[in-house]
Design a protein around this motif. Structure first.
Motif, PDB file in Angstrom:
ATOM      1  N   ALA A 131       0.830  -1.210   0.000  1.00  9.97           N
ATOM      2  CA  ALA A 131       0.000   0.000   0.000  1.00  9.97           C
ATOM      3  C   ALA A 131       0.863   1.257   0.000  1.00  9.97           C
ATOM      4  O   ALA A 131       0.575   2.219  -0.731  1.00  9.97           O
ATOM      5  N   LEU A 132       1.922   1.274   0.802  1.00 13.08           N
ATOM      6  CA  LEU A 132       2.793   2.444   0.856  1.00 13.08           C
ATOM      7  C   LEU A 132       3.524   2.669  -0.466  1.00 13.08           C
ATOM      8  O   LEU A 132       3.627   3.803  -0.950  1.00 13.08           O
ATOM      9  N   VAL A 133       4.022   1.594  -1.064  1.00  9.98           N
ATOM     10  CA  VAL A 133       4.725   1.720  -2.346  1.00  9.98           C
ATOM     11  C   VAL A 133       3.760   2.213  -3.421  1.00  9.98           C
ATOM     12  O   VAL A 133       4.095   3.103  -4.215  1.00  9.98           O
ATOM     13  N   GLY A 134       2.561   1.655  -3.464  1.00  6.73           N
ATOM     14  CA  GLY A 134       1.583   2.090  -4.449  1.00  6.73           C
ATOM     15  C   GLY A 134       1.198   3.545  -4.271  1.00  6.73           C
ATOM     16  O   GLY A 134       1.111   4.310  -5.245  1.00  6.73           O
ATOM     17  N   ALA A 135       0.973   3.962  -3.013  1.00 10.82           N
ATOM     18  CA  ALA A 135       0.639   5.357  -2.741  1.00 10.82           C
ATOM     19  C   ALA A 135       1.781   6.278  -3.149  1.00 10.82           C
ATOM     20  O   ALA A 135       1.563   7.340  -3.756  1.00 10.82           O
ATOM     21  N   GLY A 136       3.012   5.880  -2.829  1.00  7.96           N
ATOM     22  CA  GLY A 136       4.165   6.701  -3.191  1.00  7.96           C
ATOM     23  C   GLY A 136       4.339   6.820  -4.692  1.00  7.96           C
ATOM     24  O   GLY A 136       4.658   7.903  -5.213  1.00  7.96           O
ATOM     25  N   LEU A 137       4.133   5.723  -5.418  1.00  9.82           N
ATOM     26  CA  LEU A 137       4.250   5.769  -6.878  1.00  9.82           C
ATOM     27  C   LEU A 137       3.168   6.660  -7.480  1.00  9.82           C
ATOM     28  O   LEU A 137       3.419   7.390  -8.446  1.00  9.82           O
ATOM     29  N   GLY A 138       1.953   6.612  -6.928  1.00 10.84           N
ATOM     30  CA  GLY A 138       0.902   7.500  -7.403  1.00 10.84           C
ATOM     31  C   GLY A 138       1.265   8.960  -7.206  1.00 10.84           C
ATOM     32  O   GLY A 138       1.042   9.800  -8.090  1.00 10.84           O
ATOM     33  N   LEU A 139       1.849   9.272  -6.055  1.00 14.51           N
ATOM     34  CA  LEU A 139       2.235  10.656  -5.766  1.00 14.51           C
ATOM     35  C   LEU A 139       3.387  11.122  -6.663  1.00 14.51           C
ATOM     36  O   LEU A 139       3.345  12.227  -7.226  1.00 14.51           O
ATOM     37  N   VAL A 140       4.422  10.296  -6.783  1.00 21.25           N
ATOM     38  CA  VAL A 140       5.586  10.724  -7.555  1.00 21.25           C
ATOM     39  C   VAL A 140       5.223  10.843  -9.031  1.00 21.25           C
ATOM     40  O   VAL A 140       5.721  11.739  -9.735  1.00 21.25           O
ATOM     41  N   GLY A 141       4.334   9.987  -9.519  1.00 24.07           N
ATOM     42  CA  GLY A 141       3.888  10.116 -10.905  1.00 24.07           C
ATOM     43  C   GLY A 141       3.130  11.407 -11.139  1.00 24.07           C
ATOM     44  O   GLY A 141       3.329  12.092 -12.148  1.00 24.07           O
ATOM     45  N   THR A 142       2.252  11.766 -10.201  1.00 21.67           N
ATOM     46  CA  THR A 142       1.500  13.013 -10.316  1.00 21.67           C
ATOM     47  C   THR A 142       2.428  14.220 -10.317  1.00 21.67           C
ATOM     48  O   THR A 142       2.255  15.160 -11.111  1.00 21.67           O
ATOM     49  N   ALA A 143       3.424  14.214  -9.436  1.00 17.78           N
ATOM     50  CA  ALA A 143       4.359  15.339  -9.350  1.00 17.78           C
ATOM     51  C   ALA A 143       5.194  15.467 -10.623  1.00 17.78           C
ATOM     52  O   ALA A 143       5.396  16.580 -11.138  1.00 17.78           O
ATOM     53  N   VAL A 144       5.681  14.344 -11.138  1.00 18.63           N
ATOM     54  CA  VAL A 144       6.503  14.388 -12.346  1.00 18.63           C
ATOM     55  C   VAL A 144       5.675  14.841 -13.544  1.00 18.63           C
ATOM     56  O   VAL A 144       6.151  15.611 -14.398  1.00 18.63           O
ATOM     57  N   GLN A 145       4.436  14.397 -13.632  1.00 18.54           N
ATOM     58  CA  GLN A 145       3.580  14.810 -14.743  1.00 18.54           C
ATOM     59  C   GLN A 145       3.316  16.309 -14.713  1.00 18.54           C
ATOM     60  O   GLN A 145       3.224  16.956 -15.760  1.00 18.54           O
ATOM     61  N   ALA A 146       3.174  16.883 -13.529  1.00 18.41           N
ATOM     62  CA  ALA A 146       3.027  18.339 -13.421  1.00 18.41           C
ATOM     63  C   ALA A 146       4.339  19.044 -13.764  1.00 18.41           C
ATOM     64  O   ALA A 146       4.340  20.102 -14.396  1.00 18.41           O
ATOM     65  N   LEU A 147       5.443  18.436 -13.372  1.00 18.33           N
ATOM     66  CA  LEU A 147       6.754  19.040 -13.602  1.00 18.33           C
ATOM     67  C   LEU A 147       7.042  19.214 -15.087  1.00 18.33           C
ATOM     68  O   LEU A 147       7.553  20.254 -15.519  1.00 18.33           O
ATOM     69  N   VAL A 148       6.708  18.195 -15.890  1.00 17.83           N
ATOM     70  CA  VAL A 148       7.009  18.248 -17.326  1.00 17.83           C
ATOM     71  C   VAL A 148       5.778  18.592 -18.163  1.00 17.83           C
ATOM     72  O   VAL A 148       5.847  18.594 -19.389  1.00 17.83           O
ATOM     73  N   ARG A 149       4.651  18.857 -17.490  1.00 18.11           N
ATOM     74  CA  ARG A 149       3.392  19.199 -18.167  1.00 18.11           C
ATOM     75  C   ARG A 149       3.012  18.144 -19.198  1.00 18.11           C
ATOM     76  O   ARG A 149       2.622  18.451 -20.327  1.00 18.11           O
ATOM     77  N   ASN A 150       3.127  16.894 -18.785  1.00 16.68           N
ATOM     78  CA  ASN A 150       2.807  15.766 -19.671  1.00 16.68           C
ATOM     79  C   ASN A 150       2.097  14.701 -18.841  1.00 16.68           C
ATOM     80  O   ASN A 150       2.706  14.133 -17.931  1.00 16.68           O
ATOM     81  N   PRO A 151       0.810  14.403 -19.124  1.00 15.65           N
ATOM     82  CA  PRO A 151       0.076  13.427 -18.322  1.00 15.65           C
ATOM     83  C   PRO A 151       0.543  11.991 -18.510  1.00 15.65           C
ATOM     84  O   PRO A 151       0.041  11.092 -17.840  1.00 15.65           O
ATOM     85  N   LEU A 152       1.493  11.766 -19.417  1.00 17.62           N
ATOM     86  CA  LEU A 152       1.989  10.411 -19.653  1.00 17.62           C
ATOM     87  C   LEU A 152       3.451  10.278 -19.240  1.00 17.62           C
ATOM     88  O   LEU A 152       4.174   9.415 -19.738  1.00 17.62           O
ATOM     89  N   ALA A 153       3.892  11.124 -18.317  1.00 20.17           N
ATOM     90  CA  ALA A 153       5.270  11.060 -17.826  1.00 20.17           C
ATOM     91  C   ALA A 153       5.313  10.284 -16.514  1.00 20.17           C
ATOM     92  O   ALA A 153       4.314  10.167 -15.809  1.00 20.17           O
ATOM     93  N   ASP A 154       6.478   9.747 -16.182  1.00 19.05           N
ATOM     94  CA  ASP A 154       6.688   9.069 -14.902  1.00 19.05           C
ATOM     95  C   ASP A 154       8.182   9.073 -14.592  1.00 19.05           C
ATOM     96  O   ASP A 154       8.985   9.526 -15.414  1.00 19.05           O
ATOM     97  N   PRO A 155       8.589   8.619 -13.403  1.00 17.03           N
ATOM     98  CA  PRO A 155      10.022   8.657 -13.051  1.00 17.03           C
ATOM     99  C   PRO A 155      10.906   7.873 -14.006  1.00 17.03           C
ATOM    100  O   PRO A 155      12.087   8.203 -14.164  1.00 17.03           O
ATOM    101  N   TYR A 156      10.378   6.825 -14.650  1.00 17.42           N
ATOM    102  CA  TYR A 156      11.170   6.083 -15.612  1.00 17.42           C
ATOM    103  C   TYR A 156      11.508   6.949 -16.817  1.00 17.42           C
ATOM    104  O   TYR A 156      12.603   6.891 -17.370  1.00 17.42           O
ATOM    105  N   LEU A 157      10.534   7.764 -17.246  1.00 16.86           N
ATOM    106  CA  LEU A 157      10.732   8.604 -18.415  1.00 16.86           C
ATOM    107  C   LEU A 157      11.844   9.613 -18.194  1.00 16.86           C
ATOM    108  O   LEU A 157      12.570   9.973 -19.126  1.00 16.86           O
ATOM    109  N   LEU A 158      12.009  10.074 -16.962  1.00 15.78           N
ATOM    110  CA  LEU A 158      13.056  11.051 -16.650  1.00 15.78           C
ATOM    111  C   LEU A 158      14.346  10.395 -16.164  1.00 15.78           C
ATOM    112  O   LEU A 158      15.287  11.093 -15.797  1.00 15.78           O
TER     113      LEU A 158
END
Length: 357
Positions: free
Chosen positions: A88-115
């Motif tokens: 649950a913690l890993v899933g919640a953290g991945l959801g948060l980090v994905g949301t932050a990265v997508q806002a950072l690059v202004r791309n709804p299909l971005a994630d930490p792997y992409l960067l």
């Protein structure tokens, strides 16, 4: 001049948008699903236990009552509850980090792997395992993964900023290139592992695994995930403004440079702590925020907590599948998330194309 509050409303969906669901019912539904998934995760396994017995063990542990004789207490409290909570913690953290990265690059299909951030965190953790530097503790492994994530993010940012200005496409291309380079170096380190068993364990870990969950192991994500949620939620309006572009966000009173630096640090710490305890897990950080965005819109005041809940539900369910799908062995978590995530992503892309967004 508009205020950041106005920016938040402009960047987020309109309240009357028929395509957007109310946030509270969605949150309540996800919370109930999470509770059911956690119960199932602790109940199901090679030795299945009734949900009533599971909650009885948990209640006795939480109240300090003496455990009953038998193996139920060992199975529930020492083995399955830590693993379910870690998922649950890993899933919640991945959801948060994905949301932050997508806002950072202004791309709804971005994630930490992409960067390349996940690749950097993986390299740091694998180096710690292979070289024996701090691999004996969750904190040492988390530190190595965090260092790898932070250095990678800084390197990607420096390459993307060459020539001045900020271009999301250039940031993504730099992340992909650097991430692939780091992935190759990680593979080299794996080949240098001292013995076959160590190589096998590192490769299994790189595909994602929650099999080593203990109460000590979940301590780091139990701190970093809630802290990241609080920090990101406090900057939700700034994230909304960031979606409209740097110049517009700056005109609305947002210190864009400071916000990006804060996002770099938060996402690096979070990615490092998650990779250290679960290995590399693909698609969750991309798929969960994107799905939640389709449900409740772009307003990060709604999107961040719902992405955390959605990621927690998904990872608990995925871990149940990994443990129970095969009798002889356990599936790596990354294999299941990829099998689920790739078709889901294609479906979401097709839906967005049909909607013209």
């Amino acid at each position: 001049m508009a205020s950041p509050r106005t920016a938040s409303k402009r960047a987020g969906p309109a309240d009357g948008d028929a395509r957007v669901l109310p946030a509270w019912p969605v949150a309540a539904g996800l919370a109930l699903l999470l509770l059911a998934a956690l119960t199932a995760a602790v109940s199901w396994g090679s030795t299945s236990l009734p949900p009533g017995e599971v909650w009885g063990v948990v209640a006795r542990r939480l109240t300090g009552a003496a455990p009953r004789p038998g193996t139920s207490d060992l199975i529930v409290w020492q083995l399955r509850v830590p693993r379910a909570l870690l998922a649950a913690l890993v899933g919640a953290g991945l959801g948060l980090v994905g949301t932050a990265v997508q806002a950072l690059v202004r791309n709804p299909l971005a994630d930490p792997y992409l960067l390349g951030v996940s690749n950097g965190a993986s390299l740091g953790a694998v180096a710690a395992i292979v070289l024996g530097a701090g691999a004996g503790s969750a904190l040492g492994l988390s530190g190595a993964a965090f260092a790898g994530a932070l250095v990678t993010f800084a390197l990607v940012w420096a390459v993307a900023r060459r020539g001045g200005g900020f271009a999301p496409l250039r940031l993504v291309l730099a992340g992909v290139a650097i991430g692939q380079f780091l992935s190759g170096f990680t593979s080299y380190l794996v080949l240098q592992a001292g013995d076959e068993q160590q190589t096998h364990s590192v490769l299994f870990w790189l595909m994602g695994s929650l099999s080593g969950a203990t109460w000590q192991l979940i301590a780091v994500p139990a701190v970093t995930v809630p802290a990241a949620l609080v920090l990101l939620q406090a900057r939700a309006r700034g994230l909304n403004a960031l979606l409209m572009g740097d110049e517009t966000a700056a005109g609305l009173g947002v210190d864009v440079g400071r916000l990006r630096r804060e996002l770099f640090v938060v996402t690096s710490v979070l990615t490092g702590s998650l990779v250290a305890v679960s290995g590399a897990i693909a698609f969750v950080a991309l798929m969960v925020p994107h799905t939640c965005r389709l449900l409740v819109g772009d307003d990060h005041r709604r999107l961040l907590p719902l992405s955390a809940l959605g990621g927690a539900v998904l990872m608990v369910v995925v871990d149940i599948v990994c443990r129970t799908a095969m009798d002889a062995q356990e599936l790596p978590v990354g294999v299941v998330t990829s099998l689920i995530g790739a078709p889901a992503l294609l479906f979401l892309l097709d839906r967005r194309l049909k909607e013209g967004s």
